[in-house]
Design a protein around this motif. Structure first.
Motif, PDB file in Angstrom:
ATOM      1  N   GLN A  91      19.476   1.270   9.888  1.00  8.29           N
ATOM      2  CA  GLN A  91      19.965   2.589  10.293  1.00  8.29           C
ATOM      3  C   GLN A  91      18.833   3.566  10.591  1.00  8.29           C
ATOM      4  OE1 GLN A  91      22.369   3.535   6.905  1.00  8.29           O
ATOM      5  NE2 GLN A  91      23.981   2.059   7.430  1.00  8.29           N
ATOM      6  N   GLY A  92      17.583   3.115  10.412  1.00 12.77           N
ATOM      7  CA  GLY A  92      16.441   3.976  10.681  1.00 12.77           C
ATOM      8  C   GLY A  92      16.249   5.068   9.664  1.00 12.77           C
ATOM      9  N   ARG A  93      16.638   4.800   8.420  1.00 11.25           N
ATOM     10  CA  ARG A  93      16.538   5.811   7.358  1.00 11.25           C
ATOM     11  C   ARG A  93      15.585   5.324   6.268  1.00 11.25           C
ATOM     12  NH1 ARG A  93      21.099   6.975   4.406  1.00 11.25           N
ATOM     13  NH2 ARG A  93      22.031   4.929   4.752  1.00 11.25           N
ATOM     14  N   GLY A  94      15.068   6.275   5.509  1.00  7.35           N
ATOM     15  CA  GLY A  94      14.212   5.933   4.389  1.00  7.35           C
ATOM     16  C   GLY A  94      12.782   5.655   4.796  1.00  7.35           C
ATOM     17  N   SER A  95      11.991   5.222   3.828  1.00  3.76           N
ATOM     18  CA  SER A  95      10.574   4.963   4.073  1.00  3.76           C
ATOM     19  C   SER A  95      10.378   3.634   4.793  1.00  3.76           C
ATOM     20  CB  SER A  95       9.812   4.936   2.740  1.00  3.76           C
ATOM     21  OG  SER A  95      10.329   3.919   1.896  1.00  3.76           O
ATOM     22  N   LEU A  96       9.257   3.525   5.497  1.00  2.00           N
ATOM     23  CA  LEU A  96       8.939   2.279   6.180  1.00  2.00           C
ATOM     24  C   LEU A  96       8.601   1.193   5.155  1.00  2.00           C
ATOM     25  CD1 LEU A  96       6.767   3.709   9.073  1.00  2.00           C
ATOM     26  CD2 LEU A  96       9.043   2.702   9.292  1.00  2.00           C
ATOM     27  N   PRO A  97       8.958  -0.056   5.412  1.00  2.00           N
ATOM     28  CA  PRO A  97       8.750  -1.129   4.431  1.00  2.00           C
ATOM     29  C   PRO A  97       7.281  -1.486   4.259  1.00  2.00           C
ATOM     30  CG  PRO A  97       9.619  -2.024   6.476  1.00  2.00           C
ATOM     31  CD  PRO A  97       9.666  -0.533   6.616  1.00  2.00           C
ATOM     32  N   SER A  98       6.982  -2.065   3.094  1.00  2.00           N
ATOM     33  CA  SER A  98       5.625  -2.520   2.790  1.00  2.00           C
ATOM     34  C   SER A  98       5.344  -3.842   3.496  1.00  2.00           C
ATOM     35  CB  SER A  98       5.463  -2.697   1.285  1.00  2.00           C
ATOM     36  OG  SER A  98       6.314  -3.740   0.818  1.00  2.00           O
ATOM     37  N   ALA A  99       4.073  -4.263   3.478  1.00  2.00           N
ATOM     38  CA  ALA A  99       3.693  -5.529   4.107  1.00  2.00           C
ATOM     39  C   ALA A  99       4.410  -6.727   3.479  1.00  2.00           C
ATOM     40  CB  ALA A  99       2.180  -5.710   4.048  1.00  2.00           C
ATOM     41  N   PRO A 100       4.531  -6.819   2.132  1.00  2.19           N
ATOM     42  CA  PRO A 100       5.279  -7.951   1.563  1.00  2.19           C
ATOM     43  C   PRO A 100       6.731  -7.989   2.010  1.00  2.19           C
ATOM     44  CG  PRO A 100       3.904  -6.937  -0.117  1.00  2.19           C
ATOM     45  CD  PRO A 100       3.848  -6.038   1.073  1.00  2.19           C
ATOM     46  N   VAL A 101       7.373  -6.828   2.115  1.00  2.00           N
ATOM     47  CA  VAL A 101       8.761  -6.788   2.583  1.00  2.00           C
ATOM     48  C   VAL A 101       8.842  -7.264   4.034  1.00  2.00           C
ATOM     49  CG1 VAL A 101      10.705  -5.273   3.141  1.00  2.00           C
ATOM     50  CG2 VAL A 101       9.507  -5.016   0.965  1.00  2.00           C
ATOM     51  N   LEU A 102       7.892  -6.843   4.850  1.00  2.00           N
ATOM     52  CA  LEU A 102       7.869  -7.271   6.250  1.00  2.00           C
ATOM     53  C   LEU A 102       7.700  -8.784   6.347  1.00  2.00           C
ATOM     54  CD1 LEU A 102       5.616  -4.458   7.720  1.00  2.00           C
ATOM     55  CD2 LEU A 102       8.065  -4.761   8.118  1.00  2.00           C
ATOM     56  N   GLY A 103       6.858  -9.349   5.477  1.00  3.43           N
ATOM     57  CA  GLY A 103       6.702 -10.801   5.481  1.00  3.43           C
ATOM     58  C   GLY A 103       8.009 -11.500   5.163  1.00  3.43           C
ATOM     59  N   GLY A 104       8.755 -10.970   4.183  1.00  2.00           N
ATOM     60  CA  GLY A 104      10.050 -11.553   3.847  1.00  2.00           C
ATOM     61  C   GLY A 104      11.050 -11.423   4.976  1.00  2.00           C
ATOM     62  N   LEU A 105      11.061 -10.271   5.654  1.00  2.00           N
ATOM     63  CA  LEU A 105      11.977 -10.073   6.781  1.00  2.00           C
ATOM     64  C   LEU A 105      11.635 -11.009   7.941  1.00  2.00           C
ATOM     65  CD1 LEU A 105      12.218  -6.179   6.790  1.00  2.00           C
ATOM     66  CD2 LEU A 105      14.056  -7.783   6.225  1.00  2.00           C
ATOM     67  N   ALA A 106      10.339 -11.187   8.202  1.00  2.00           N
ATOM     68  CA  ALA A 106       9.924 -12.084   9.286  1.00  2.00           C
ATOM     69  C   ALA A 106      10.381 -13.513   9.021  1.00  2.00           C
ATOM     70  CB  ALA A 106       8.409 -12.029   9.459  1.00  2.00           C
ATOM     71  N   GLN A 107      10.303 -13.952   7.767  1.00  2.00           N
ATOM     72  CA  GLN A 107      10.771 -15.299   7.424  1.00  2.00           C
ATOM     73  C   GLN A 107      12.293 -15.385   7.498  1.00  2.00           C
ATOM     74  OE1 GLN A 107       9.151 -16.451   3.649  1.00  2.00           O
ATOM     75  NE2 GLN A 107       7.047 -16.575   4.402  1.00  2.00           N
ATOM     76  N   ALA A 108      12.967 -14.353   7.005  1.00  2.00           N
ATOM     77  CA  ALA A 108      14.430 -14.372   7.001  1.00  2.00           C
ATOM     78  C   ALA A 108      14.978 -14.427   8.420  1.00  2.00           C
ATOM     79  CB  ALA A 108      14.963 -13.148   6.271  1.00  2.00           C
ATOM     80  N   LEU A 109      14.373 -13.694   9.332  1.00  2.00           N
ATOM     81  CA  LEU A 109      14.842 -13.641  10.719  1.00  2.00           C
ATOM     82  C   LEU A 109      14.221 -14.730  11.578  1.00  2.00           C
ATOM     83  CD1 LEU A 109      14.661  -9.758  11.156  1.00  2.00           C
ATOM     84  CD2 LEU A 109      16.725 -11.152  10.853  1.00  2.00           C
ATOM     85  N   ARG A 110      13.342 -15.537  11.000  1.00  2.00           N
ATOM     86  CA  ARG A 110      12.698 -16.672  11.679  1.00  2.00           C
ATOM     87  C   ARG A 110      11.964 -16.211  12.942  1.00  2.00           C
ATOM     88  NH1 ARG A 110      17.548 -21.220  11.111  1.00  2.00           N
ATOM     89  NH2 ARG A 110      18.348 -20.428   9.134  1.00  2.00           N
ATOM     90  N   LEU A 111      11.134 -15.181  12.760  1.00  2.00           N
ATOM     91  CA  LEU A 111      10.394 -14.634  13.888  1.00  2.00           C
ATOM     92  C   LEU A 111       9.194 -15.505  14.225  1.00  2.00           C
ATOM     93  CD1 LEU A 111      10.313 -10.828  12.921  1.00  2.00           C
ATOM     94  CD2 LEU A 111      12.038 -12.071  14.249  1.00  2.00           C
ATOM     95  N   ASP A 112       8.911 -15.632  15.522  1.00  2.00           N
ATOM     96  CA  ASP A 112       7.677 -16.307  15.908  1.00  2.00           C
ATOM     97  C   ASP A 112       6.505 -15.330  15.723  1.00  2.00           C
ATOM     98  OD1 ASP A 112       7.714 -14.548  18.084  1.00  2.00           O
ATOM     99  OD2 ASP A 112       8.465 -16.054  19.491  1.00  2.00           O
ATOM    100  N   ASP A 113       5.293 -15.779  16.015  1.00  2.00           N
ATOM    101  CA  ASP A 113       4.115 -14.964  15.732  1.00  2.00           C
ATOM    102  C   ASP A 113       4.131 -13.636  16.479  1.00  2.00           C
ATOM    103  OD1 ASP A 113       3.112 -16.826  13.985  1.00  2.00           O
ATOM    104  OD2 ASP A 113       1.725 -17.733  15.411  1.00  2.00           O
ATOM    105  N   ASP A 114       4.526 -13.663  17.757  1.00  2.00           N
ATOM    106  CA  ASP A 114       4.515 -12.432  18.543  1.00  2.00           C
ATOM    107  C   ASP A 114       5.527 -11.431  18.002  1.00  2.00           C
ATOM    108  OD1 ASP A 114       2.499 -13.291  20.248  1.00  2.00           O
ATOM    109  OD2 ASP A 114       3.906 -14.200  21.657  1.00  2.00           O
ATOM    110  N   ALA A 115       6.738 -11.910  17.686  1.00  2.00           N
ATOM    111  CA  ALA A 115       7.768 -11.017  17.157  1.00  2.00           C
ATOM    112  C   ALA A 115       7.393 -10.503  15.774  1.00  2.00           C
ATOM    113  CB  ALA A 115       9.112 -11.746  17.105  1.00  2.00           C
ATOM    114  N   ARG A 116       6.769 -11.355  14.959  1.00  2.00           N
ATOM    115  CA  ARG A 116       6.325 -10.916  13.636  1.00  2.00           C
ATOM    116  C   ARG A 116       5.268  -9.824  13.748  1.00  2.00           C
ATOM    117  NH1 ARG A 116       1.962 -14.404  10.765  1.00  2.00           N
ATOM    118  NH2 ARG A 116       0.922 -13.389  12.519  1.00  2.00           N
ATOM    119  N   ASP A 117       4.304 -10.009  14.665  1.00  2.00           N
ATOM    120  CA  ASP A 117       3.263  -8.995  14.843  1.00  2.00           C
ATOM    121  C   ASP A 117       3.871  -7.675  15.288  1.00  2.00           C
ATOM    122  OD1 ASP A 117       1.540 -10.996  14.164  1.00  2.00           O
ATOM    123  OD2 ASP A 117       0.588 -11.171  16.128  1.00  2.00           O
TER     124      ASP A 117
END
Length: 284
Positions: A54-80
């Motif tokens: 929803q675009g609310r709250g604080s931006l996520p930390s690097a560990p959270v981003l790593g978990g989201l990238a794995q959960a969404l199965r992002l390739d390297d470009d999308a993860r970056d």
């Protein structure tokens, strides 16, 4: 640009197009993943994930981003891209060690007969040189300690940099090396080797300290080179940098300056390497 809104839109679109979880006997009415599934896979709460979309709250930390990238199965470009949307430097991709990027290696080999070239990693360590590069700048790759690092050599070896450039260019080139190192460190996750290089440079060179304290951040751009070779004379060179799309490595090309005799003089240096023996076909 609202980073939170862009991050939310990106997460929502990638969730909707992600491969769905398959469980025995389940039927999916909609493609993609549910919010609660993404949250569980990323080890965060569903409420927090909903706020991100929803675009609310604080931006996520690097560990959270790593978990989201794995959960969404992002390739390297999308993860970056995900990391940058959240204001973080993307993790360094594989290939930042001693394995030379094959695409850059191919290009370096293709120009070996006409153009001095070398491949460096994200910290400026020379991983490989072609023959002409070694002929002009010495055999640098594989040297112990920091001796294979371009930034270290620039600030600690006056004779080496005098070999390459007129002294009136040294201040600008030193600032460019420091700015490139700062940019390289910003792209990396903290690691002992990067920290050690910075600490050693700060201890070894007052000139580096002054350049570092200016806080300039910029990808490497090479100044023109002028090399007085003992065999063929003055060689004027223009430097181009080609970056790899899949690794932090870069290819540095030293091209003869148009309108000068440099191409012919490089040709004289390359002649022994370019000669080949043609074996006649046997008579049929």
């Amino acid at each position: 640009m609202d980073k939170r809104a862009d991050l939310g839109r990106f997460l929502r679109r990638r969730r909707e197009t992600a491969p769905p979880l398959v469980t025995t006997g389940s039927r999916r009415r909609t493609p993609g993943l549910r919010r609660e599934e993404v949250a569980e896979l990323a080890s965060i709460s569903t409420v927090y994930y909903e706020r991100l979309e929803q675009g609310r709250g604080s931006l996520p930390s690097a560990p959270v981003l790593g978990g989201l990238a794995q959960a969404l199965r992002l390739d390297d470009d999308a993860r970056d891209h995900l990391y940058r949307l959240a204001g973080h430097a993307p993790p360094v991709r594989p290939g930042n060690g001693e394995d030379v990027d094959p695409a850059l290696d191919y290009v370096m080999g293709a120009v070996a007969g006409t153009t001095p070239a070398s491949i460096t990693d994200g910290l400026g360590d020379v991983l490989k040189q072609n023959r002409l590069n070694r002929e002009l700048l010495g055999d640098v790759s594989g040297l112990p300690g920091w001796e294979a690092n371009l930034t270290w050599r620039w600030f600690t070896s006056p004779a080496w940099r005098d070999l390459m450039e007129p002294r009136d260019q040294h201040e600008a080139s030193g600032l460019a090396y420091a700015a490139d190192l700062r940019a390289g460190l910003a792209r990396r996750e903290p690691d002992a080797r990067a920290a050690a290089l910075l600490a050693d440079l700060l201890a070894a060179s007052e000139e580096f300290v002054e350049a570092w304290d200016r806080h300039v951040v910029s990808a490497l751009h090479c100044a023109a080179k002028v090399i007085d070779h003992p065999e063929v004379g003055r060689i004027d060179l223009e430097c181009s940098v080609i970056t790899s799309p899949t690794s932090p490595q870069r290819l540095l090309l030293l091209k003869p300056t148009p309108g000068t005799p440099s191409a012919a003089r490089i040709g004289r240096l390359a002649a022994p390497y370019n000669q080949c023996v043609v074996t006649p076909l046997a008579d049929s």
